[in-house]
Design an enzyme around this catalytic site. Structure first.
Site: not given
Length: 323
Positions: A13, A268
């Site tokens: 990510c 994230h």
């Protein structure tokens, strides 16, 4: 629109978010399209710029909602950019940019890339005993802005962070420097002055801090940043070492935000990017891409009570084009 997602290929990510910021920047892709294509397959597989170009063409030619960045990820693994690990976006950005620059063969492209991203500053050191002054020019790829002051008080806005970064600092006690004129360690006044700002300016908000125990913790407090930023109204004359022509171009508009959610141990990344062709904001969350509003971007300002919420970590500003 070019708003195509990237599939997550192993905790990628962070890599995906940074790639989107690079590839949505038409000034960067204009340089990327002019690279020399390697002759041999083995060279192609190890060339980061070439693999980025292939990925860009794959994103622009296909009609799928997302593509796999597998070949580029494998190429990066040869340079110790691992998958299945938690990356720091600021550190990975520096790594990617340096690999791209090192592997561009044409000197004029290296120069263009440097001019596009590099910030120039002048470091000043003044001895407080004899007034001996030394100056040194240096360059940096990001402005690494503290979000706390020296007394650990939270800075309230991006403008406050910029002013604090360019504020003079007294070097006393254990931080004293050796003065050649005095022949001994003396107190010094250290300051940084802004010389040149690039077309694409990257600001690193230092939200990850080290405690004395070497453990890392995240600062998630509210820190607003403007959509439009004029350095002439933020910094004083004493904080700049530039002529009027240079300073006239110091007006910026926000282009991208790389935001982090989660903790230091598990998190994230996603990217909010303003399309330069449509002038609309998109959220790139791995394979998911959707249109968003400025209010959605502002949700990354941070909140002390929402440590797991999205918090802006890297800000990319683009020079405003003259009307």
């Amino acid at each position: 629109t070019g708003a195509i997602g990237l599939y997550n290929v192993g905790q990628s990510c962070c890599l995906n978010s940074l790639l989107q910021v690079f590839l949505m920047n038409i000034h960067f892709t204009g340089i990327l399209r002019r690279i020399t294509v390697p002759l041999h397959d083995s060279q192609k597989s190890r060339s980061v710029p070439y693999q980025m170009l292939l990925l860009l063409e794959k994103m622009q030619c296909g009609k799928q909602k997302a593509v796999f960045p597998t070949a580029l990820a494998q190429c990066l693994s040869a340079y110790r950019v691992k998958l299945f690990v938690q990356h720091d976006a600021a550190q990975l950005f520096l790594t990617l940019w340096n690999l791209i620059k090192k592997q561009m063969k044409k000197p004029e492209l290296v120069e263009s890339l440097s001019y596009l991203y590099t910030i120039c500053v002048q470091e000043h050191l003044v001895c407080q005993k004899c007034s001996l002054e030394t100056r040194r020019n240096s360059s940096m790829l990001t402005l690494p802005l503290p979000v706390l002051d020296a007394d650990s008080h939270m800075l309230k806005t991006l403008e406050d962070c910029l002013q604090y970064f360019f504020c003079p600092e007294e070097l006393t006690g254990r931080n004293m420097c050796f003065c050649e004129q005095c022949g001994m360690k003396t107190p010094f006044l250290q300051s940084m002055k802004l010389v040149h700002l690039p077309q694409t300016l990257t600001i690193h908000l230092k939200r990850f801090c080290f405690e004395e125990s070497t453990s890392v913790y995240k600062l998630s407090h509210h820190l607003p940043f403007p959509q439009y930023l004029d350095f002439n109204t933020v910094l004083t004359e004493n904080q700049c070492e530039a002529d009027d022509n240079e300073k006239a171009a110091w007006q910026y508009e926000l282009f991208a935000v790389v935001a982090h959610s989660g903790s230091t141990d598990f998190g994230h990344y996603c990217a909010y990017i303003r399309s330069l062709t449509e002038c609309k904001w998109y959220c790139f969350n791995d394979s998911e891409v959707c249109k968003v509003s400025w209010d959605d971007v502002k949700s990354t300002y941070g909140h002390s009570n929402l440590n797991w919420g999205e918090t802006a970590y890297l800000l990319t500003y683009m020079k405003k084009t003259p009307q």
